[in-house]
Design a protein around this motif. Sequence first.
Motif, mmCIF file in Angstrom:
data_model
loop_
_atom_site.group_PDB
_atom_site.id
_atom_site.type_symbol
_atom_site.label_atom_id
_atom_site.label_comp_id
_atom_site.label_asym_id
_atom_site.label_seq_id
_atom_site.Cartn_x
_atom_site.Cartn_y
_atom_site.Cartn_z
ATOM 1 N N ARG A 48 0.834 -1.208 0.000
ATOM 2 C CA ARG A 48 0.000 0.000 0.000
ATOM 3 C C ARG A 48 0.868 1.258 0.000
ATOM 4 O O ARG A 48 0.550 2.239 -0.673
ATOM 5 C CB ARG A 48 -0.935 -0.025 1.214
ATOM 6 N N GLU A 49 1.962 1.225 0.757
ATOM 7 C CA GLU A 49 2.868 2.379 0.778
ATOM 8 C C GLU A 49 3.481 2.628 -0.599
ATOM 9 O O GLU A 49 3.713 3.769 -0.995
ATOM 10 C CB GLU A 49 3.981 2.148 1.805
ATOM 11 N N ALA A 50 3.749 1.521 -1.329
ATOM 12 C CA ALA A 50 4.330 1.652 -2.670
ATOM 13 C C ALA A 50 3.261 1.855 -3.742
ATOM 14 O O ALA A 50 3.565 1.865 -4.935
ATOM 15 C CB ALA A 50 5.157 0.408 -2.991
ATOM 16 N N ARG A 51 1.988 1.980 -3.297
ATOM 17 C CA ARG A 51 0.839 2.163 -4.194
ATOM 18 C C ARG A 51 0.708 0.995 -5.184
ATOM 19 O O ARG A 51 0.411 1.177 -6.362
ATOM 20 C CB ARG A 51 0.942 3.496 -4.947
ATOM 21 N N GLU A 52 0.970 -0.220 -4.681
ATOM 22 C CA GLU A 52 0.800 -1.426 -5.484
ATOM 23 C C GLU A 52 -0.477 -2.141 -5.061
ATOM 24 O O GLU A 52 -0.898 -2.053 -3.909
ATOM 25 C CB GLU A 52 1.990 -2.378 -5.292
ATOM 26 N N GLU A 53 -1.072 -2.867 -6.008
ATOM 27 C CA GLU A 53 -2.280 -3.628 -5.704
ATOM 28 C C GLU A 53 -1.927 -4.820 -4.811
ATOM 29 O O GLU A 53 -0.933 -5.505 -5.031
ATOM 30 C CB GLU A 53 -2.922 -4.130 -7.000
ATOM 31 N N VAL A 54 -2.746 -5.052 -3.791
ATOM 32 C CA VAL A 54 -2.534 -6.189 -2.888
ATOM 33 C C VAL A 54 -3.228 -7.406 -3.489
ATOM 34 O O VAL A 54 -4.455 -7.455 -3.578
ATOM 35 C CB VAL A 54 -3.089 -5.898 -1.478
ATOM 36 N N LYS A 55 -2.419 -8.384 -3.935
ATOM 37 C CA LYS A 55 -2.963 -9.584 -4.577
ATOM 38 C C LYS A 55 -2.739 -10.801 -3.686
ATOM 39 O O LYS A 55 -1.684 -10.940 -3.055
ATOM 40 C CB LYS A 55 -2.294 -9.814 -5.931
ATOM 41 N N GLU A 56 -3.713 -11.697 -3.683
ATOM 42 C CA GLU A 56 -3.652 -12.870 -2.802
ATOM 43 C C GLU A 56 -2.431 -13.736 -3.088
ATOM 44 O O GLU A 56 -1.691 -14.121 -2.187
ATOM 45 C CB GLU A 56 -4.929 -13.702 -2.961
ATOM 46 N N TRP A 57 -2.201 -14.062 -4.363
ATOM 47 C CA TRP A 57 -1.110 -14.988 -4.692
ATOM 48 C C TRP A 57 0.255 -14.387 -4.366
ATOM 49 O O TRP A 57 1.184 -15.107 -3.988
ATOM 50 C CB TRP A 57 -1.186 -15.402 -6.164
ATOM 51 N N GLU A 58 0.388 -13.048 -4.492
ATOM 52 C CA GLU A 58 1.661 -12.407 -4.167
ATOM 53 C C GLU A 58 1.930 -12.458 -2.663
ATOM 54 O O GLU A 58 3.062 -12.687 -2.229
ATOM 55 C CB GLU A 58 1.658 -10.956 -4.656
ATOM 56 N N ILE A 59 0.888 -12.255 -1.860
ATOM 57 C CA ILE A 59 1.053 -12.336 -0.400
ATOM 58 C C ILE A 59 1.462 -13.748 0.004
ATOM 59 O O ILE A 59 2.369 -13.948 0.814
ATOM 60 C CB ILE A 59 -0.252 -11.918 0.317
#
Length: 626
Positions: A588-599
Amino acid sequence: MLSFFPPCYEDELLYSVLARFHQRSGNSSFKSTLIDLFDTDTILAVTDFTSGLDTLCRKTNMLYNAKELIENHSLLPYYRPFLTKEINEKVSNLLCTYNSTGVHISMGIIQTNVSLPQYLKFCVSCYEEDETTFGEAYWHRSHQLPGVYLCPFHCEILNNSYIPFKKQEHNQHYYALSNIDLKSCEPCGPVDYIEKQRGIFKKISEYSLNLLESKVAPLGLRRLREVYVSYLAERGFITSSGRVRFKKFSASFKGFYGEEILGFLQCNFTEYQEDTWLHKVLRKPRISCNPLRHLLLLLYFNQDTKVYTNFGCEKNKYKPFQSVTYPCLNKAADHYMERVVKELKISRDSETGKPVGTFICNCGFIYSRKGPDNSLEDEFRIGRIKNFGHIWERKLLELSNKGLSRREISAELGVDYNTVKKYLHILENIEQEKLDDSAIKEFNSSSIQEKYRTEWLNHMKLNLNQTRTEIRKRKPSVYMWLYRHDKDWLYKNLPPAINKVGPNNRVNWQRRDLEIVKLIEREVDNILAIDPPERVTISKIGQRTQKSALLEKKMERLPKTKKVLEEVVESIEEFQIRRIRNIASKKREAREEVKEWEIIREAGLRPEYIGLMSETIQNEIKFDLY
């Protein structure tokens, strides 16, 4: 209950069957079709692993059962040999419910570096044949596998449709093959290159189809490793201790295929790296690997998928000396040539690199030879005798005492003349020395004992006020002889032992408890500030405060410390939640989308924790949306 349901054709994806149902149903929306099929409009139209099978089978009045649909119309049989029995059962159960996302995660498809196809693929000849035979075309499951660029039935280059294999948009839509515009479709890869490498692509297509149709049981990566190691051993890529010679094998594997095609198939690696996908398959396998990579290994070994089908009949574990028991080759023993040797030690010849087996029998006979054994005759071959043993030596003396010549003895015992001569000389000298030593000991034992006793008593008289330790230090040789040969007499003639009482250094545990609490609070703050996060555990706190021994052994004396530890120490689940939130916060700080597979990937979640953390991950994704 459905009023009709289309037949499932051979090699058809279940997604394709449902697309044909929608086409015939007359429904104006896909959501209506989902409600007809699954009693819900929230399920996704997944191409490879359709879920909700229990409901679907019930709605079709059990025209098909879930097992039939999984075996014949999903891609699970392609992945099954490389799963454990437990994961296979879990995936089958997930397909019966409404959890298709959990299927991909459980099987490790998301974590592998081999991408799924971008679009649904089809073969023009299959299209035409199906229309002639069935009156309509359908999506073949054998066309949708990673690395498959040729139709396994017609050996033609497959075409990409414009229907995404993994849908991001319109993910509840079912698209029938008969509805697409063939003229707008293009080959699924570079035609010139596929033609150039046609031989390899043809084999990959055939092997992939065989996996789908063979219904191989789940074997698991550890058992499969045994298969591969046996083939590596045949080619000299295994040491005598069973270790893989990765540098040599990696170079040979890359030379067999070439970097270009390995890169094209997303299976390339740097030759001198120590953590390639080859290492992950051939070491102790813990991480899933795409089936395409297993098929490349089979091609390299010049094997086919029958290896997996006949797995239970194979002797897969590499053994340079194959038997369980081995013959004793001691001609002096009653069990000569019988398989009584159970102890085997394997080493490596420093010059040739070949395994060397050392066979040790209970009769003391030890022999060795270079391996591997290639025939039954090899098992009765001696390379070198390391020890003849007590039975052979006794037999040698018996034959000599009977008056046999040395040449007759050598023929009887299966050794040469010089060996008989050498060992007779050694054994006869040993026997004579034993006789001499026995006579000397018998003559001298009583006089030696008397000498040491007298010397010790005289020493005691001169040191009446000395302690045991002080007296012992002044006459160490006399003390040690008496200790070893006359211990009871020695203990009766020592000064009385002195019982020492040490100082009573009492510890103020209450003060120490408070001191440790302060240390813990400080170090916990430091641990929580570490990035990437580290779990707060008792061992880590003990290590950082240098109080590990107290925390392990004296906790009952430190009640405040115990209470603080119970509050600050993290369980695995608590640590996973903190790590997930940390990753989501950074995105969120980097303004990137939070995706399930990436987490899941960045948090390194193991399959057994993915389900437990699902709610936390979804909360972070929802937070990102707001």
